[in-house]
Design a protein around this motif. Structure first.
Motif, PDB file in Angstrom:
ATOM      1  N   GLU A 246       0.816  -1.125   0.228  1.00 38.98           N
ATOM      2  CA  GLU A 246       0.043  -0.012   0.030  1.00 38.98           C
ATOM      3  C   GLU A 246       0.861   1.392  -0.005  1.00 38.98           C
ATOM      4  OE1 GLU A 246      -2.533  -0.369   3.317  1.00 38.98           O
ATOM      5  OE2 GLU A 246      -3.767  -1.926   2.192  1.00 38.98           O
ATOM      6  N   GLN A 247       1.871   1.219   0.814  1.00 37.24           N
ATOM      7  CA  GLN A 247       3.054   2.317   0.917  1.00 37.24           C
ATOM      8  C   GLN A 247       3.415   2.690  -0.705  1.00 37.24           C
ATOM      9  OE1 GLN A 247       5.987   1.997   3.572  1.00 37.24           O
ATOM     10  NE2 GLN A 247       6.834   3.783   3.385  1.00 37.24           N
ATOM     11  N   TYR A 248       4.067   1.469  -1.206  1.00 36.35           N
ATOM     12  CA  TYR A 248       4.577   1.859  -2.533  1.00 36.35           C
ATOM     13  C   TYR A 248       3.423   2.194  -3.618  1.00 36.35           C
ATOM     14  CZ  TYR A 248       8.886  -0.085  -1.590  1.00 36.35           C
ATOM     15  OH  TYR A 248      10.280  -0.425  -1.289  1.00 36.35           O
ATOM     16  N   ASN A 249       2.122   1.621  -3.275  1.00 33.86           N
ATOM     17  CA  ASN A 249       0.868   2.008  -4.367  1.00 33.86           C
ATOM     18  C   ASN A 249       0.647   3.495  -3.943  1.00 33.86           C
ATOM     19  OD1 ASN A 249       0.744  -0.381  -5.402  1.00 33.86           O
ATOM     20  ND2 ASN A 249      -0.723  -1.065  -3.728  1.00 33.86           N
ATOM     21  N   ALA A 250       0.655   3.808  -2.671  1.00 37.74           N
ATOM     22  CA  ALA A 250       0.516   5.526  -2.533  1.00 37.74           C
ATOM     23  C   ALA A 250       1.479   6.238  -2.834  1.00 37.74           C
ATOM     24  CB  ALA A 250       0.422   5.537  -0.910  1.00 37.74           C
ATOM     25  N   ARG A 251       2.901   5.811  -2.696  1.00 43.04           N
ATOM     26  CA  ARG A 251       3.792   6.585  -3.371  1.00 43.04           C
ATOM     27  C   ARG A 251       3.866   6.651  -5.040  1.00 43.04           C
ATOM     28  NH1 ARG A 251       9.183   4.269  -0.381  1.00 43.04           N
ATOM     29  NH2 ARG A 251       8.834   5.258   1.567  1.00 43.04           N
ATOM     30  N   ALA A 252       3.308   5.543  -5.764  1.00 41.71           N
ATOM     31  CA  ALA A 252       3.358   5.545  -6.868  1.00 41.71           C
ATOM     32  C   ALA A 252       1.956   6.604  -7.361  1.00 41.71           C
ATOM     33  CB  ALA A 252       2.636   4.028  -7.372  1.00 41.71           C
ATOM     34  N   ALA A 253       0.856   6.397  -6.562  1.00 37.54           N
ATOM     35  CA  ALA A 253      -0.257   7.390  -6.918  1.00 37.54           C
ATOM     36  C   ALA A 253       0.048   8.747  -6.820  1.00 37.54           C
ATOM     37  CB  ALA A 253      -1.602   6.874  -5.837  1.00 37.54           C
TER      38      ALA A 253
ATOM     39  N   ALA B   4       3.026  10.065  -7.028  1.00 34.27           N
ATOM     40  CA  ALA B   4       4.209  10.497  -7.950  1.00 34.27           C
ATOM     41  C   ALA B   4       3.938  11.505  -8.656  1.00 34.27           C
ATOM     42  CB  ALA B   4       4.792   9.063  -8.386  1.00 34.27           C
ATOM     43  N   GLY B   5       2.596  11.194  -9.525  1.00 38.39           N
ATOM     44  CA  GLY B   5       2.303  12.172 -10.505  1.00 38.39           C
ATOM     45  C   GLY B   5       1.761  13.456  -9.937  1.00 38.39           C
ATOM     46  N   PRO B   6       1.056  13.513  -8.855  1.00 38.67           N
ATOM     47  CA  PRO B   6       0.681  14.962  -8.269  1.00 38.67           C
ATOM     48  C   PRO B   6       1.896  15.649  -7.797  1.00 38.67           C
ATOM     49  CG  PRO B   6      -1.098  13.360  -7.909  1.00 38.67           C
ATOM     50  CD  PRO B   6       0.068  12.519  -8.525  1.00 38.67           C
ATOM     51  N   LEU B   7       2.915  14.877  -7.167  1.00 36.87           N
ATOM     52  CA  LEU B   7       4.026  15.525  -6.666  1.00 36.87           C
ATOM     53  C   LEU B   7       5.085  16.161  -7.702  1.00 36.87           C
ATOM     54  CD1 LEU B   7       5.578  15.752  -3.936  1.00 36.87           C
ATOM     55  CD2 LEU B   7       6.896  13.628  -4.425  1.00 36.87           C
ATOM     56  N   ALA B   8       5.108  15.345  -8.822  1.00 38.23           N
ATOM     57  CA  ALA B   8       5.927  15.729  -9.923  1.00 38.23           C
ATOM     58  C   ALA B   8       5.151  17.119 -10.215  1.00 38.23           C
ATOM     59  CB  ALA B   8       5.988  14.609 -10.885  1.00 38.23           C
ATOM     60  N   GLN B   9       4.088  16.799 -10.515  1.00 38.38           N
ATOM     61  CA  GLN B   9       3.076  18.158 -10.971  1.00 38.38           C
ATOM     62  C   GLN B   9       3.200  19.339 -10.057  1.00 38.38           C
ATOM     63  OE1 GLN B   9      -0.904  17.444 -11.659  1.00 38.38           O
ATOM     64  NE2 GLN B   9      -1.499  19.431 -12.733  1.00 38.38           N
ATOM     65  N   ALA B  10       3.092  19.017  -8.788  1.00 38.79           N
ATOM     66  CA  ALA B  10       3.312  20.306  -7.893  1.00 38.79           C
ATOM     67  C   ALA B  10       4.611  20.938  -7.795  1.00 38.79           C
ATOM     68  CB  ALA B  10       3.165  19.621  -6.279  1.00 38.79           C
ATOM     69  N   ARG B  11       5.872  19.763  -7.968  1.00 34.96           N
ATOM     70  CA  ARG B  11       7.147  20.281  -7.896  1.00 34.96           C
ATOM     71  C   ARG B  11       7.267  21.146  -9.590  1.00 34.96           C
ATOM     72  NH1 ARG B  11      10.515  14.954  -6.085  1.00 34.96           N
ATOM     73  NH2 ARG B  11       9.995  14.827  -3.907  1.00 34.96           N
ATOM     74  N   ALA B  12       6.693  20.730 -10.305  1.00 34.96           N
ATOM     75  CA  ALA B  12       6.764  21.403 -11.657  1.00 34.96           C
ATOM     76  C   ALA B  12       6.175  22.844 -11.289  1.00 34.96           C
ATOM     77  CB  ALA B  12       6.285  21.068 -12.878  1.00 34.96           C
ATOM     78  N   SER B  13       4.993  22.816 -10.769  1.00 31.67           N
ATOM     79  CA  SER B  13       4.293  24.158 -10.586  1.00 31.67           C
ATOM     80  C   SER B  13       5.067  24.779  -9.545  1.00 31.67           C
ATOM     81  CB  SER B  13       2.916  23.619 -10.020  1.00 31.67           C
ATOM     82  OG  SER B  13       2.021  22.935 -10.703  1.00 31.67           O
ATOM     83  N   GLN B  14       5.618  24.382  -8.749  1.00 33.61           N
ATOM     84  CA  GLN B  14       6.502  25.141  -7.650  1.00 33.61           C
ATOM     85  C   GLN B  14       7.580  26.054  -8.429  1.00 33.61           C
ATOM     86  OE1 GLN B  14       8.280  23.060  -4.349  1.00 33.61           O
ATOM     87  NE2 GLN B  14       8.972  24.749  -3.443  1.00 33.61           N
TER      88      GLN B  14
END
Length: 399
Positions: A220-227, A229-239
């Motif tokens: 579940e942790q890996y799934n959550a990280r995988a889930a 990953a996309g928003p986090l990358a988008q947030a970093r790009a937005s940042q």
């Protein structure tokens, strides 16, 4: 061949009517091979040499007087030698089926005799001894019958009175007790092993559940990280975009501030400085004019007083030159006033401030006074430059 007879491997052929007799028998014994049997003159008969069995069931009385029912089995056969075959042939050739019954009766008699000399305990414990004694006791009789005993086995001993059961009761009870103890111990050990097995099973199930939960949590942790990953990358790009925009805005603000500084503030400061300088200059000029007017008035008053003094002196002494000078002095205020108005109406730039104005006013008045002093020295060359003993009027600067 019709006259050729061959016995089976377990048979002995007895040929009677022949002259060739052996061992004083009246027949010839043939085993293992064939022989001619002359018809009418000779006769051939077969004697079985096969193994036979006789069952013995006999009521016997022991040395203690206890009646026992003994069941035994005897295995015997006709001997292979010629004497045994001849003895058996003479007794059983025509009635070979009765051989088991007859042998059984002989064994039963010896069995009763032997058991009668033994106790129940000896019979039970020493069955082999009983069998060997029966065989040994019947050996002579069996030899006469041409029978060889291979084995005799006592199979069962029954006790109608219950002696054997009672004899075995203590041991049976002890055995039963030991059996119960052993059974209880076995049950206890089985229960312990079952408990240990249940504990091991529970421990294994617990470890399995823990590992399964750990694996599930990790999954579940890996799934959550995988889930994420996309928003986090988008947030970093937005940042990063926001940071770049912020940097650009800061640079734009700095540029606007620089432009404002260069285009508005500095010109405004320069204009304000210019206006302030002009105001100060106007203020100073008004002040200078006021100071000049006051100084002029004071100077003129002083000159007027000096002139009046000189004129009074000249009138008293009748000095014409002084009179003429007095006239000049009389016009001196008008001259100074005209000079002062000219200075006030003129667009002059005073470089030395109040001192400059005072110097200018003092210059105009001093010229008039210099003329007056010249006239006074001409009229009275022995007198000093001061008028009536007074020192030359001193110009006082007032700011």
């Amino acid at each position: 061949m019709f006259f050729w007879h061959v016995p089976a491997p377990n048979e002995a052929m007895l040929i009677s009517g022949s002259k060739g007799q052996t061992l004083d028998t009246q027949f010839r014994i043939v085993t293992g091979h064939g022989s001619f049997v002359l018809p009418v003159k000779q006769k051939a008969r077969m004697l079985s040499l096969a193994l036979r069995e006789a069952e013995i069931t006999e009521d016997c009385v022991t040395q203690q007087g206890i009646r026992l029912n003994v069941r035994a089995v005897a295995v015997f056969k006709v001997g292979d030698d010629a004497v045994s075959i001849a003895n058996a042939a003479r007794r059983f050739l025509s009635e070979q089926e009765q051989m088991e019954e007859l042998a059984g009766r002989i064994f039963a008699g010896h069995l009763r005799s032997i058991i009668g000399g033994l106790t129940v305990e000896q019979i039970i414990r020493e069955r082999n001894r009983v069998s060997q004694e029966v065989i040994a006791g019947s050996h002579g009789e069996m030899e006469k019958l041409g029978i060889v005993v291979d084995a005799l086995q006592i199979q069962e001993i029954d006790d109608a009175t219950g002696y054997i059961n009672n004899l075995a009761a203590p041991h049976a009870a002890a055995v039963a007790s030991q059996a119960r103890i052993a059974e209880a111990k076995a049950d206890q050990e089985a229960s312990q092993r079952e408990q240990q097995a249940a504990a091991l099973k529970a421990e294994y199930e617990r470890d399995t559940a823990i590992k399964r939960a750990g694996f599930l949590a990790e999954t579940e942790q890996y799934n959550a990280r995988a889930a994420q990953a996309g928003p986090l990358a988008q947030a970093r790009a937005s940042q990063e975009v926001i940071e770049e925009q912020t940097s650009l805005a800061e640079r734009q603000a700095a540029l606007a501030a620089q432009r404002l500084e260069a285009e508005v503030r500095r010109p405004a400061d320069a204009e304000a400085y210019r206006q302030r300088t002009l105001a100060e200059a106007a203020r100073d000029r008004v002040k200078f004019e006021a100071d000049g007017s006051a100084y002029t008035e004071r100077t003129l008053a002083q000159a007027q007083a000096d002139a009046n003094s000189v004129r009074a002196t000249s009138l008293r002494d009748g000095n014409q030159e002084l009179i003429a000078a007095n006239r000049i002095v009389e016009n001196l205020p008008a001259l100074a006033d005209a000079a002062a108005r000219g200075m006030s109406g003129a667009d002059l730039t005073v470089l030395n401030g109040t001192n400059g104005v005072n110097e200018m006013a003092a210059g105009v008045v001093s010229q008039g006074l210099a003329i007056l002093h010249s006239l006074q020295r001409g009229a009275n060359p022995m007198k000093p430059a001061a008028v009536d003993g007074k020192a030359t009027p001193r110009i006082t600067e007032t700011n």
